[in-house]
Design a protein around this motif. Sequence first.
Motif, PDB file in Angstrom:
ATOM      1  N   ALA A 178       0.664  19.238 -15.252  1.00  0.00           N
ATOM      2  CA  ALA A 178       1.193  18.910 -13.925  1.00  0.00           C
ATOM      3  C   ALA A 178       0.258  19.475 -12.865  1.00  0.00           C
ATOM      4  N   ILE A 179      -0.015  18.670 -11.863  1.00  0.00           N
ATOM      5  CA  ILE A 179      -0.886  19.113 -10.771  1.00  0.00           C
ATOM      6  C   ILE A 179      -0.092  20.031  -9.838  1.00  0.00           C
ATOM      7  N   ASP A 180      -0.759  21.042  -9.328  1.00  0.00           N
ATOM      8  CA  ASP A 180      -0.160  21.938  -8.348  1.00  0.00           C
ATOM      9  C   ASP A 180       0.263  21.102  -7.134  1.00  0.00           C
ATOM     10  N   PRO A 181       1.486  21.271  -6.633  1.00  0.00           N
ATOM     11  CA  PRO A 181       1.955  20.458  -5.506  1.00  0.00           C
ATOM     12  C   PRO A 181       1.050  20.503  -4.276  1.00  0.00           C
ATOM     13  N   ALA A 182       0.513  21.666  -3.938  1.00  0.00           N
ATOM     14  CA  ALA A 182      -0.377  21.762  -2.772  1.00  0.00           C
ATOM     15  C   ALA A 182      -1.647  20.943  -3.005  1.00  0.00           C
ATOM     16  N   ARG A 183      -2.195  21.037  -4.209  1.00  0.00           N
ATOM     17  CA  ARG A 183      -3.397  20.255  -4.525  1.00  0.00           C
ATOM     18  C   ARG A 183      -3.082  18.762  -4.537  1.00  0.00           C
ATOM     19  N   ALA A 184      -1.938  18.390  -5.062  1.00  0.00           N
ATOM     20  CA  ALA A 184      -1.541  16.981  -5.072  1.00  0.00           C
ATOM     21  C   ALA A 184      -1.450  16.441  -3.653  1.00  0.00           C
ATOM     22  N   ASN A 185      -0.819  17.202  -2.761  1.00  0.00           N
ATOM     23  CA  ASN A 185      -0.716  16.775  -1.360  1.00  0.00           C
ATOM     24  C   ASN A 185      -2.092  16.653  -0.710  1.00  0.00           C
ATOM     25  N   GLU A 186      -2.963  17.621  -0.986  1.00  0.00           N
ATOM     26  CA  GLU A 186      -4.327  17.599  -0.429  1.00  0.00           C
ATOM     27  C   GLU A 186      -5.094  16.377  -0.924  1.00  0.00           C
ATOM     28  N   ARG A 187      -5.057  16.127  -2.217  1.00  0.00           N
ATOM     29  CA  ARG A 187      -5.786  14.992  -2.805  1.00  0.00           C
ATOM     30  C   ARG A 187      -5.229  13.675  -2.287  1.00  0.00           C
ATOM     31  N   PHE A 188      -3.900  13.573  -2.213  1.00  0.00           N
ATOM     32  CA  PHE A 188      -3.274  12.333  -1.770  1.00  0.00           C
ATOM     33  C   PHE A 188      -3.607  12.050  -0.307  1.00  0.00           C
ATOM     34  N   ALA A 189      -3.586  13.072   0.532  1.00  0.00           N
ATOM     35  CA  ALA A 189      -3.959  12.900   1.940  1.00  0.00           C
ATOM     36  C   ALA A 189      -5.402  12.425   2.062  1.00  0.00           C
ATOM     37  N   ALA A 190      -6.294  12.964   1.223  1.00  0.00           N
ATOM     38  CA  ALA A 190      -7.700  12.543   1.250  1.00  0.00           C
ATOM     39  C   ALA A 190      -7.836  11.084   0.828  1.00  0.00           C
ATOM     40  N   ILE A 191      -7.068  10.688  -0.171  1.00  0.00           N
ATOM     41  CA  ILE A 191      -7.105   9.286  -0.619  1.00  0.00           C
ATOM     42  C   ILE A 191      -6.623   8.371   0.491  1.00  0.00           C
ATOM     43  N   LEU A 192      -5.509   8.700   1.099  1.00  0.00           N
ATOM     44  CA  LEU A 192      -4.964   7.847   2.156  1.00  0.00           C
ATOM     45  C   LEU A 192      -5.909   7.744   3.350  1.00  0.00           C
ATOM     46  N   ALA A 193      -6.719   8.775   3.592  1.00  0.00           N
ATOM     47  CA  ALA A 193      -7.659   8.774   4.724  1.00  0.00           C
ATOM     48  C   ALA A 193      -8.993   8.116   4.377  1.00  0.00           C
ATOM     49  N   GLN A 194      -9.239   7.850   3.109  1.00  0.00           N
ATOM     50  CA  GLN A 194     -10.540   7.327   2.661  1.00  0.00           C
ATOM     51  C   GLN A 194     -10.670   5.835   2.982  1.00  0.00           C
TER      52      GLN A 194
ATOM     53  N   SER B   7       0.854  -1.189   0.000  1.00  0.00           N
ATOM     54  CA  SER B   7       0.000   0.000   0.000  1.00  0.00           C
ATOM     55  C   SER B   7       0.890   1.239   0.000  1.00  0.00           C
ATOM     56  N   ALA B   8       0.491   2.216  -0.795  1.00  0.00           N
ATOM     57  CA  ALA B   8       1.240   3.471  -0.834  1.00  0.00           C
ATOM     58  C   ALA B   8       1.040   4.222   0.477  1.00  0.00           C
ATOM     59  N   GLY B   9       2.062   4.954   0.862  1.00  0.00           N
ATOM     60  CA  GLY B   9       2.005   5.769   2.069  1.00  0.00           C
ATOM     61  C   GLY B   9       2.350   7.213   1.756  1.00  0.00           C
ATOM     62  N   PRO B  10       2.371   8.049   2.776  1.00  0.00           N
ATOM     63  CA  PRO B  10       2.588   9.488   2.581  1.00  0.00           C
ATOM     64  C   PRO B  10       3.857   9.835   1.807  1.00  0.00           C
ATOM     65  N   ASN B  11       4.885   9.027   1.907  1.00  0.00           N
ATOM     66  CA  ASN B  11       6.144   9.335   1.233  1.00  0.00           C
ATOM     67  C   ASN B  11       6.189   8.884  -0.226  1.00  0.00           C
ATOM     68  N   ASP B  12       5.101   8.334  -0.739  1.00  0.00           N
ATOM     69  CA  ASP B  12       5.074   7.802  -2.098  1.00  0.00           C
ATOM     70  C   ASP B  12       4.497   8.753  -3.140  1.00  0.00           C
ATOM     71  N   LEU B  13       4.071   9.926  -2.735  1.00  0.00           N
ATOM     72  CA  LEU B  13       3.385  10.815  -3.670  1.00  0.00           C
ATOM     73  C   LEU B  13       4.219  11.144  -4.904  1.00  0.00           C
TER      74      LEU B  13
END
Length: 151
Positions: free
Chosen positions: A32-48, A10-16
């Motif tokens: 390319a996705i904005d880095p802040a948006r990428a971090n926000e989306r990835f955090a939401a995925i990991l929490a889902q 499973s991917a984790g926070p350091n895999d973005l």
Amino acid sequence: MPKRDILIRSAGPNDLLALLDLYHHLNPDDPAIDPARANERFAAILAQPGMTIFIALADDVPVASATLIITPNPTRNGAPYALIENVITHADHRRKGYGGALIRHACATAWEENCYKVMLLAGSKNPETLRFYENCGFMRDKTGCQIRRPG
């Protein structure tokens, strides 16, 4: 089969960053996705709950990824169903068995969670891509949905 050992986890926070590189091979024309948006989306995925991004590593190099979404269901006696999305193998690592190993891992995870089916929507019309999914055990229906049942 892969020529090298493969680890699927499973991917984790350091895999973005590694995932963003892989996704570039999925949709090379996407901006390319904005880095802040990428971090926000990835955090939401990991929490889902029920949503997992699997990442395949060959000799510690990220080579493939797929997202598995397990959805609760009030029918089928409460058995959930699963959807596989964003399947990608890095262009330099294709035809080595990594994608198939990743799909088998995602499906095995779905069956362990008692899903009654696994679906995959293939956006590609490439016959090679569709054949890949069929070789992974999926069957095409008229809508382009790929369905794989246990067994």
